[in-house]
Design a protein around this motif. Structure first.
Motif, PDB file in Angstrom:
ATOM      1  N   THR A 171       0.821  -1.209   0.000  1.00  0.00           N
ATOM      2  CA  THR A 171       0.000   0.000   0.000  1.00  0.00           C
ATOM      3  C   THR A 171       0.856   1.262   0.000  1.00  0.00           C
ATOM      4  O   THR A 171       1.977   1.262   0.500  1.00  0.00           O
ATOM      5  CB  THR A 171      -0.904   0.018   1.253  1.00  0.00           C
ATOM      6  OG1 THR A 171      -0.085  -0.289   2.377  1.00  0.00           O
ATOM      7  CG2 THR A 171      -1.987  -1.016   1.172  1.00  0.00           C
ATOM      8  N   GLY A 172       0.297   2.332  -0.531  1.00  0.00           N
ATOM      9  CA  GLY A 172       0.938   3.639  -0.476  1.00  0.00           C
ATOM     10  C   GLY A 172       0.577   4.332   0.830  1.00  0.00           C
ATOM     11  O   GLY A 172      -0.510   4.118   1.368  1.00  0.00           O
ATOM     12  N   THR A 173       1.474   5.181   1.330  1.00  0.00           N
ATOM     13  CA  THR A 173       1.164   5.839   2.604  1.00  0.00           C
ATOM     14  C   THR A 173       0.060   6.877   2.459  1.00  0.00           C
ATOM     15  O   THR A 173      -0.585   7.227   3.439  1.00  0.00           O
ATOM     16  CB  THR A 173       2.413   6.515   3.233  1.00  0.00           C
ATOM     17  OG1 THR A 173       3.194   7.072   2.186  1.00  0.00           O
ATOM     18  CG2 THR A 173       3.248   5.543   4.005  1.00  0.00           C
ATOM     19  N   GLU A 201      -2.750   6.443   1.013  1.00  0.00           N
ATOM     20  CA  GLU A 201      -4.071   5.815   0.828  1.00  0.00           C
ATOM     21  C   GLU A 201      -5.028   6.186   1.958  1.00  0.00           C
ATOM     22  O   GLU A 201      -4.602   6.420   3.098  1.00  0.00           O
ATOM     23  CB  GLU A 201      -3.929   4.278   0.805  1.00  0.00           C
ATOM     24  CG  GLU A 201      -3.188   3.779  -0.414  1.00  0.00           C
ATOM     25  CD  GLU A 201      -3.328   2.274  -0.639  1.00  0.00           C
ATOM     26  OE1 GLU A 201      -4.284   1.669  -0.116  1.00  0.00           O
ATOM     27  OE2 GLU A 201      -2.484   1.727  -1.360  1.00  0.00           O
ATOM     28  N   ASN A 232      -8.637  11.431   5.702  1.00  0.00           N
ATOM     29  CA  ASN A 232      -8.324  10.123   5.094  1.00  0.00           C
ATOM     30  C   ASN A 232      -9.329   9.026   5.481  1.00  0.00           C
ATOM     31  O   ASN A 232      -9.017   7.840   5.423  1.00  0.00           O
ATOM     32  CB  ASN A 232      -6.898   9.696   5.449  1.00  0.00           C
ATOM     33  CG  ASN A 232      -6.736   9.483   6.945  1.00  0.00           C
ATOM     34  OD1 ASN A 232      -7.591   9.941   7.721  1.00  0.00           O
ATOM     35  ND2 ASN A 232      -5.687   8.806   7.352  1.00  0.00           N
ATOM     36  N   THR A 289       8.670   1.695  -3.887  1.00  0.00           N
ATOM     37  CA  THR A 289       8.472   2.272  -2.555  1.00  0.00           C
ATOM     38  C   THR A 289       8.890   1.273  -1.479  1.00  0.00           C
ATOM     39  O   THR A 289       9.386   1.653  -0.422  1.00  0.00           O
ATOM     40  CB  THR A 289       6.970   2.615  -2.361  1.00  0.00           C
ATOM     41  OG1 THR A 289       6.595   3.554  -3.367  1.00  0.00           O
ATOM     42  CG2 THR A 289       6.685   3.196  -0.995  1.00  0.00           C
ATOM     43  N   HIS A 290       8.693  -0.008  -1.794  1.00  0.00           N
ATOM     44  CA  HIS A 290       8.876  -1.040  -0.781  1.00  0.00           C
ATOM     45  C   HIS A 290      10.313  -1.550  -0.693  1.00  0.00           C
ATOM     46  O   HIS A 290      10.592  -2.413   0.135  1.00  0.00           O
ATOM     47  CB  HIS A 290       7.836  -2.144  -1.007  1.00  0.00           C
ATOM     48  CG  HIS A 290       6.450  -1.548  -1.053  1.00  0.00           C
ATOM     49  ND1 HIS A 290       5.783  -1.136   0.079  1.00  0.00           N
ATOM     50  CD2 HIS A 290       5.659  -1.185  -2.104  1.00  0.00           C
ATOM     51  CE1 HIS A 290       4.631  -0.572  -0.269  1.00  0.00           C
ATOM     52  NE2 HIS A 290       4.525  -0.604  -1.585  1.00  0.00           N
ATOM     53  N   GLU A 299       7.225   6.447  -3.728  1.00  0.00           N
ATOM     54  CA  GLU A 299       6.034   7.293  -3.675  1.00  0.00           C
ATOM     55  C   GLU A 299       6.335   8.766  -3.378  1.00  0.00           C
ATOM     56  O   GLU A 299       5.585   9.637  -3.787  1.00  0.00           O
ATOM     57  CB  GLU A 299       5.041   6.745  -2.642  1.00  0.00           C
ATOM     58  CG  GLU A 299       5.614   6.703  -1.230  1.00  0.00           C
ATOM     59  CD  GLU A 299       4.715   5.992  -0.235  1.00  0.00           C
ATOM     60  OE1 GLU A 299       3.625   5.543  -0.605  1.00  0.00           O
ATOM     61  OE2 GLU A 299       5.125   5.890   0.942  1.00  0.00           O
ATOM     62  N   ASP A 300       7.409   9.039  -2.654  1.00  0.00           N
ATOM     63  CA  ASP A 300       7.704  10.439  -2.337  1.00  0.00           C
ATOM     64  C   ASP A 300       8.967  10.959  -3.005  1.00  0.00           C
ATOM     65  O   ASP A 300       9.449  12.030  -2.660  1.00  0.00           O
ATOM     66  CB  ASP A 300       7.757  10.639  -0.818  1.00  0.00           C
ATOM     67  CG  ASP A 300       6.352  10.573  -0.217  1.00  0.00           C
ATOM     68  OD1 ASP A 300       5.409  11.086  -0.860  1.00  0.00           O
ATOM     69  OD2 ASP A 300       6.186   9.981   0.862  1.00  0.00           O
ATOM     70  N   ASP A 324       1.576   3.890  -6.097  1.00  0.00           N
ATOM     71  CA  ASP A 324       1.814   4.477  -4.777  1.00  0.00           C
ATOM     72  C   ASP A 324       2.054   5.985  -4.877  1.00  0.00           C
ATOM     73  O   ASP A 324       1.692   6.738  -3.970  1.00  0.00           O
ATOM     74  CB  ASP A 324       3.036   3.825  -4.108  1.00  0.00           C
ATOM     75  CG  ASP A 324       2.796   2.365  -3.735  1.00  0.00           C
ATOM     76  OD1 ASP A 324       1.641   1.902  -3.828  1.00  0.00           O
ATOM     77  OD2 ASP A 324       3.766   1.683  -3.363  1.00  0.00           O
ATOM     78  N   CYS A 383      -1.842   7.250  -5.599  1.00  0.00           N
ATOM     79  CA  CYS A 383      -2.868   6.761  -4.669  1.00  0.00           C
ATOM     80  C   CYS A 383      -4.287   7.175  -5.066  1.00  0.00           C
ATOM     81  O   CYS A 383      -5.137   7.396  -4.195  1.00  0.00           O
ATOM     82  CB  CYS A 383      -2.556   7.197  -3.237  1.00  0.00           C
ATOM     83  SG  CYS A 383      -1.310   6.152  -2.468  1.00  0.00           S
ATOM     84  N   GLN A 443      -8.148   3.083  -2.757  1.00  0.00           N
ATOM     85  CA  GLN A 443      -7.083   3.979  -2.264  1.00  0.00           C
ATOM     86  C   GLN A 443      -7.672   5.316  -1.834  1.00  0.00           C
ATOM     87  O   GLN A 443      -7.101   6.004  -0.995  1.00  0.00           O
ATOM     88  CB  GLN A 443      -6.041   4.235  -3.368  1.00  0.00           C
ATOM     89  CG  GLN A 443      -5.080   3.085  -3.582  1.00  0.00           C
ATOM     90  CD  GLN A 443      -4.072   3.385  -4.674  1.00  0.00           C
ATOM     91  OE1 GLN A 443      -4.382   4.062  -5.651  1.00  0.00           O
ATOM     92  NE2 GLN A 443      -2.878   2.869  -4.532  1.00  0.00           N
TER      93      GLN A 443
END
Ligand code: PGA
Ligand code: ZN
Length: 427
Positions: free
Chosen positions: A41-43, A45, A100, A255-256, A297-298, A320, A323, A347
């Protein structure tokens, strides 16, 4: 008007709890829908509400989310005349009150959003994809499309990362049946490649075809590039010309494996520019037409350079990174950070907001790949969503496991019943 909302905790394809909601309208028509759940998952989300009780499903229970549907959402929403999906979704977002969806849970909100769409389709007596088209047209301020088309599937062949044992960092290598003229041909082509790949795994890695969360084959690849070499070998062994009849897509899911500013992909960790070079070399050496999350993602700063290096013929696809969040998509459009959106409705947590994300990407001239999650249910609404919104591609996982096949089988049924054409590559 909604008469009643009910919900049930059910289990997804990993055996973890998720949420199913049923919406009954005042005329008695009913719609039921289930929500999926991601692992990588993306942060950014929306929040999936979990019970957090370690004695039950390791804390992953969804009884709180289910209770929110039975109680607060039912009380606040029943008896109110919602003319459009947007009105319902806005009411739920306002009721939740967090940025969120952390209070009521995006899993609760999306289950209701989808169940309402399905109930409304039944009430109108139209296929679900037509109701989705209406929702998109309302978002866009336009007309529902006069003609529909089927999305081109990108189908999981090999898996690594969080969906397998992490034996290799890359998450997915997917088959793109680029020349198939129908959904039927796309799936039969992919079956041949998948079987050839399973044979190759038996010979090369001396193993039965063990599969990952989305049904992809997950042998002990020595390194990421071996996934690409083996994929090309499988395409050839199945009798197709790599890059012509059958191309490849990858989800790097970087991202992971991004830590402390470095990508842990090969033997030595490297920086963002080196990561771009590695991926660019893959695209030059292998028939890859779509690259998802090649950067983290960032890592916003480097995405525009990634897109430049990959060129406009390859999809620089953001999962990600984006999202399915309209604000992040807007930022990516302004920066020139991507040219394709991976759209995962959960997401963001409501159909209307996902429709906004879709419209934004479309207006920027981007391609859209509509995607399932690694934790799926037997519900098939995603197939109708891809058709109703005119997604260019659909990413559902491998052609094994019924939670994946539910979507492919629905597309086959739509193809036969409605005769829609398969969209070209790229769409
Ligand atoms: P997820 O994976 O559903 O586990 O997030 C899918 C993807 O990364 O595309
Ligand atoms: Zn992804």
């Amino acid at each position: 008007t909604i008469r009643r909302l009910t919900a049930l905790e059910i289990l997804d394809s990993r055996g973890r709890p998720t949420v199913q909601a049923t919406c009954e309208l005042s005329d008695g028509t009913v719609g039921t829908a289930s929500v999926p759940s991601g692992a990588s998952t993306g942060t950014a989300e929306a929040l999936e509400l979990r019970d957090g009780d370690p004695r039950r499903y390791g804390g992953l229970g969804c009884r709180k989310a289910v209770a929110h549907i039975h109680q607060e959402l039912h009380q606040a929403l029943s008896g109110r005349p919602f003319e459009t999906q947007q009105e319902l979704d806005q009411a739920m977002v306002a009721l939740d009150g967090t940025p969120n969806k952390a209070r009521l849970g995006a899993n609760a909100l999306l289950a209701v959003s989808l169940a309402f769409a399905r109930a409304t389709a039944h009430h109108r007596g139209v296929p679900l994809y037509e109701q989705f088209a209406t929702i998109l047209a309302q978002t866009d301020g336009g007309q529902a499309p006069a003609s529909f088309r089927l999305p081109r599937p990108t189908i999981n062949l090999f898996s690594g990362g969080k969906h397998a044992g992490g034996q290799v960092p890359i998450q997915d290598v997917l088959v793109v049946p680029a020349r198939a003229r129908t959904m039927d041909e796309a799936l039969s082509t992919t079956y041949a490649v998948y079987q050839a790949a399973a044979d190759l795994c038996r010979r090369k890695y001396q193993m039965r075809a063990l599969t990952a969360d989305e049904g992809g084959l997950a042998p002990p690849f020595p390194h990421a590039q071996a996934m690409l070499e083996d994929a090309v070998a499988a395409i050839r062994a199945a009798g197709f010309v790599p890059g012509q009849e059958v191309a490849l897509a990858i989800d790097v899911a970087s991202t992971h494996f991004f830590q402390d500013g470095r990508y842990h992909l090969g033997e030595e960790p490297h920086d963002s520019l080196a990561q771009i070079q590695v991926v660019r070399q893959w695209v030059e050496a292998y028939p890859i037409v779509s690259v998802e999350d090649a950067l983290a993602e960032d890592d916003w700063e480097h995405w525009p350079e990634l897109r430049r290096q990959l060129g406009e013929r390859v999809l620089t696809l953001g999962d990600d990174l984006l999202c399915t969040n309209p604000a992040r998509i807007q930022r990516a459009i302004e920066l020139g950070a991507a040219n394709a959106l991976l759209l995962k409705v959960n997401q963001i947590g409501t159909l209307s907001e996902a429709a906004q994300a879709f419209v934004l990407a479309r207006r920027a001239g981007w391609q859209v790949t509509v995607s399932a999650r690694s934790g799926e249910t037997e519900d098939n609404w995603l197939a109708d969503l891809a058709v109703g919104w005119g997604g260019d591609q659909i990413k559902v996982g491998s052609i094994t496991q019924s939670e994946r096949l539910a979507k492919y089988n629905r597309l086959l049924a739509i193809e036969v019943a409605a005769g829609f054409p398969l969209v070209a590559w790229p769409g």
